[in-house]
Design an enzyme around this catalytic site. Structure first.
Site, PDB file in Angstrom:
ATOM      1  CE  LYS A   1      -3.699   5.046  -1.872  1.00  0.00           C
ATOM      2  NZ  LYS A   1      -4.711   5.599  -2.816  1.00  0.00           N
TER       3      LYS A   1
ATOM      4  CE1 TYR B   1      -3.755   2.413   0.545  1.00  0.00           C
ATOM      5  CE2 TYR B   1      -2.563   3.150   2.491  1.00  0.00           C
ATOM      6  CZ  TYR B   1      -3.585   3.315   1.574  1.00  0.00           C
ATOM      7  OH  TYR B   1      -4.437   4.383   1.690  1.00  0.00           O
TER       8      TYR B   1
END
Length: 307
Positions: free
Chosen positions: A171, A167
């Protein structure tokens, strides 16, 4: 959601796509943009055995006096971008705003030999699908008089977060992608910014205790920042903003002034000790302490002002 006075709605006449808008942050963004006058394409994929969340949000917007249509593409479908652009053009005749909100966290686990496969899977949704959508929608955005793109990112992409390498990597890549597009798309007049929201949503439920959620962390308390960052009067581009609970911060990557690099390895540690002088600018070792600091600052201010 209550309809606003049309004369005071800065997004009046604009058309926006909000991906992943069936619940949580995406739904809050869609409702707030509609409240400010935008016509909305509410994107959320249909899930077997589940209610049509996109249709429900679109209906809520219409019931409040706004205009919205539901669109059900899975953003990882290579044709999703073309379908989203067509939905906006068919329903409303134009496209001015894209809020790239849809994303996944991936499993919570420390990096392991299986980690690269997880990173690829999360990247497919959080980065590559976003790139495909923007590529497909670019011609329609270039035809707009005030095109705006807002990437919904995370402090995990700024600082990393333990147990969420995939994740955080996705990002971080999204942030770099957005800042690059902001530079490349200045000439056609497409402004691109990033919002890193802190909010209690379904995506964060596995790390929160529902009975202890501060109501100030509801998604609607960061949604006005999203509306500001896609408004036609906005002149800012290539910026990262972070916030939650009604508190907003501007994020900048900072560096020290630097100096001549030591030539002996034994001198580097002493040199590094001289590279301070950032005054109030600072970084954090991870997303959790970054949030804790923001929340502590907000809570202190709230206590001092009684708000």
């Amino acid at each position: 959601m209550q309809a606003s006075n049309p004369s005071q709605r800065p997004l009046e006449g604009r058309v926006a796509i909000v991906t992943g808008a069936g619940k949580g942050l995406g739904a809050a963004f869609a409702r707030e943009l509609a409240r400010q006058g935008a016509r909305i394409v509410v994107n959320n994929r249909l899930k077997p055995g589940r209610a049509d969340e996109a249709a429900a949000v679109a209906a809520e917007i219409r019931d409040a006096g706004g205009e919205a249509v539901a669109e059900h593409s899975d953003i990882t479908d290579p044709q999703a971008g073309e379908r989203l652009a067509r939905a906006a053009l068919d329903a409303f005749g134009q496209l001015d705003i894209i809020v790239c909100n849809a994303g996944i966290t991936g499993p919570a686990a420390r990096f392991s030999p299986e980690g690269p496969a997880t990173i690829r899977a999360v990247m497919d949704t959080n980065l590559f699908a976003t790139a495909d959508i923007l590529a497909a929608c670019q011609p329609a955005l270039e035809a707009s008089s005030a095109a705006r793109v807002l990437m919904i990112s995370s402090s995990a992409g700024l600082y990393g977060v333990r147990g969420r390498a995939a994740y955080a990597a996705s990002k971080g890549a999204m942030n770099a992608f957005a800042l690059t597009l902001a530079d490349e798309w200045r000439k056609p007049g497409i402004l691109v910014n990033v919002l890193c929201p802190y909010a209690a949503t379904q995506m964060t439920a596995d790390v929160s205790r529902p009975d202890e959620i501060d109501p100030r962390l509801l998604p609607e308390h960061i949604a006005p920042a999203a509306a500001w960052l896609v408004s036609p009067d906005l002149t800012r581009t290539g910026e990262i903003w972070l916030g939650g609970a009604g508190w907003l911060r501007k994020v900048r990557i900072v560096e020290t002034e630097g100096g001549p690099m030591p030539q002996a390895l034994g001198a580097f540690d002493a040199f590094a000790e001289t590279q301070s002088g950032l005054e109030t600018a600072r970084g954090f070792p991870g997303a959790e302490p970054a949030f804790a600091d923001l929340y502590k600052t907000m809570a202190r201010h709230s206590s001092e002002t009684g708000t």
